[in-house]
Write an enzyme that holds these catalytic residues in place. Structure first.
Site, PDB file in Angstrom:
ATOM      1  N   GLN A  73       0.827  -1.224   0.000  1.00 27.07           N
ATOM      2  CA  GLN A  73       0.000   0.000   0.000  1.00 27.07           C
ATOM      3  C   GLN A  73       0.858   1.270   0.000  1.00 27.07           C
ATOM      4  OE1 GLN A  73      -3.037   0.718  -0.616  1.00 27.07           O
ATOM      5  NE2 GLN A  73      -3.777  -1.388  -0.812  1.00 27.07           N
ATOM      6  N   SER A  74       2.017   1.220  -0.634  1.00 22.49           N
ATOM      7  CA  SER A  74       2.914   2.377  -0.653  1.00 22.49           C
ATOM      8  C   SER A  74       2.311   3.562  -1.416  1.00 22.49           C
ATOM      9  CB  SER A  74       4.232   1.954  -1.310  1.00 22.49           C
ATOM     10  OG  SER A  74       4.978   3.089  -1.682  1.00 22.49           O
ATOM     11  N   ASN A  75       2.279   4.713  -0.746  1.00 21.96           N
ATOM     12  CA  ASN A  75       1.854   5.946  -1.430  1.00 21.96           C
ATOM     13  C   ASN A  75       2.923   6.384  -2.416  1.00 21.96           C
ATOM     14  OD1 ASN A  75      -0.542   6.445   0.272  1.00 21.96           O
ATOM     15  ND2 ASN A  75       0.985   6.672   1.891  1.00 21.96           N
ATOM     16  N   CYS A  77       4.915   4.522  -4.132  1.00 22.53           N
ATOM     17  CA  CYS A  77       4.856   3.739  -5.379  1.00 22.53           C
ATOM     18  C   CYS A  77       3.683   4.192  -6.246  1.00 22.53           C
ATOM     19  CB  CYS A  77       4.786   2.245  -5.052  1.00 22.53           C
ATOM     20  SG  CYS A  77       6.382   1.628  -4.451  1.00 22.53           S
TER      21      CYS A  77
END
Ligand SMILES: Cc1ncc(COP(=O)(O)O)c(C=O)c1O
Length: 321
Positions: A73-75, A77
């Protein structure tokens, strides 16, 4: 100052708003928020400012692909995938953690932006897989540019050095800046900008997942290296870095009552959305410090909102909010 490659796609300056109902509820100091959740580029967030410099550097090096890595859930990325789409670059993301059968939130957006996903189940393998992904793309002649974790290289940190200049130019007085810090690029940029542009207040990072020691070493070293790009090295030391790691003991992305309360208070008293992982934790720290009387009543505390709200819609977090 030497000329630094930069693209201009962020929506700047971001607004600074009052938080009157929250200030009065907490009986605390004057609270402000700087809305870097409104920087543009796929729902905004702190990575937009970093990517203006990172994508410019990639283009200068003739890159045709961006490769980066982070949690599922990386912002960071999600915004890197959007930047790649915007500038006609391929994108591969190395994502650590279990991939859900139904993608949601940031992961869904990564896919919409056309990023290729390489999944790593175990965090201990992620550096190796990232390197292999980069080497394979190089061998295939795809000219990849490696965007570091969180966009936190000296180049990425410049985004927040200039954000500090922006804040000063907005003419708003703040005794404190409070924000969430993790890979350290935001923190390093603010510390550098504080020195170069003469911000008089204090810059306190609330740690999301790292120790005060780690932040002191890495943020000072990043800020020192970033300063060279502005035309002359400034040697920062860990003593120049203010950080508080009292609020991350539960671990990265683990929602406790404190994050839940912070997300709910900002929503219900100011109509403002935080994210569960970063700004929720940073705001939980801010709220606790206000309650403990850490700030003087006549001080102004600016909460620097770094974005991340798409994660609210991830099943793994939504269920705990
Ligand atoms: C919403 C949000 N806030 C804060 C941070 C932390 O910023 P930095 O990695 O520059 O320390 C991140 C990093 O991914 C983020 O996504």
């Amino acid at each position: 100052m030497t000329s630094i490659p930069r693209l201009h796609f962020a929506h700047l300056p971001t607004p600074i708003e009052e938080l009157p109902r929250l200030s009065s509820l907490l009986g605390g100091p004057h609270l402000l928020v700087k809305r870097d959740d409104q920087t543009g580029l796929a729902f905004g967030g702190n990575k937009t400012r970093k990517l203006e410099f990172l994508v410019a550097e990639a283009q200068e090096q003739g890159a045709r692909m961006l490769i980066s890595a982070g949690a599922v859930q990386s912002n960071h990325c999600r915004q890197t995938a959007a930047a790649a789409a915007r500038f006609g670059l391929e994108c591969t993301l190395v994502l650590t953690g279990d991939l859900p059968s139904e993608p949601s939130a940031n992961l869904l957006l990564d896919q919409l932006f056309g990023a290729r996903i390489v999944n790593v189940a175990n965090r201990k393998d992620r550096d190796r897989v990232l390197q292999e992904t980069f080497d394979d793309a190089t061998q295939d002649g795809r000219k990849p540019y490696l965007v570091p974790y969180g966009g936190s290289s000296p180049t990425g940190a410049l985004g927040y050095a200039f954000a500090m200049e922006e804040l000063i130019n907005q003419g708003v007085h703040a005794d404190w800046i409070i924000f969430g810090t993790s890979s350290g690029g935001t923190h390093a940029g603010l510390v550098l900008g504080q020195r170069v542009f003469g911000f008089k207040g204090k810059v306190l990072g609330i740690s999301i997942d790292e120790s005060v020691d780690w932040l002191g070493r890495n943020v000072s070293s990043l800020a020192s290296s970033a300063s060279e790009k502005l035309g002359g090295r400034i040697q920062f030391t860990p003593g120049d870095v203010l950080a508080n790691a009292d609020y991350c003991l539960a671990g990265y992305g683990v929602l406790t009552g404190a994050e839940r309360e912070a997300v709910r208070l900002f929503a219900q008293y100011e109509g403002l959305l935080l994210d569960p992982v970063y700004t929720g934790r940073a705001a939980a720290g801010l709220i606790d410090l206000v309650r403990k009387g850490y700030f003087r009543q006549d001080e102004t505390v600016l909460f620097w909102h770094t974005g991340g709200q798409p994660a609210l819609f991830a099943e793994k977090y939504a269920a705990h909010l």
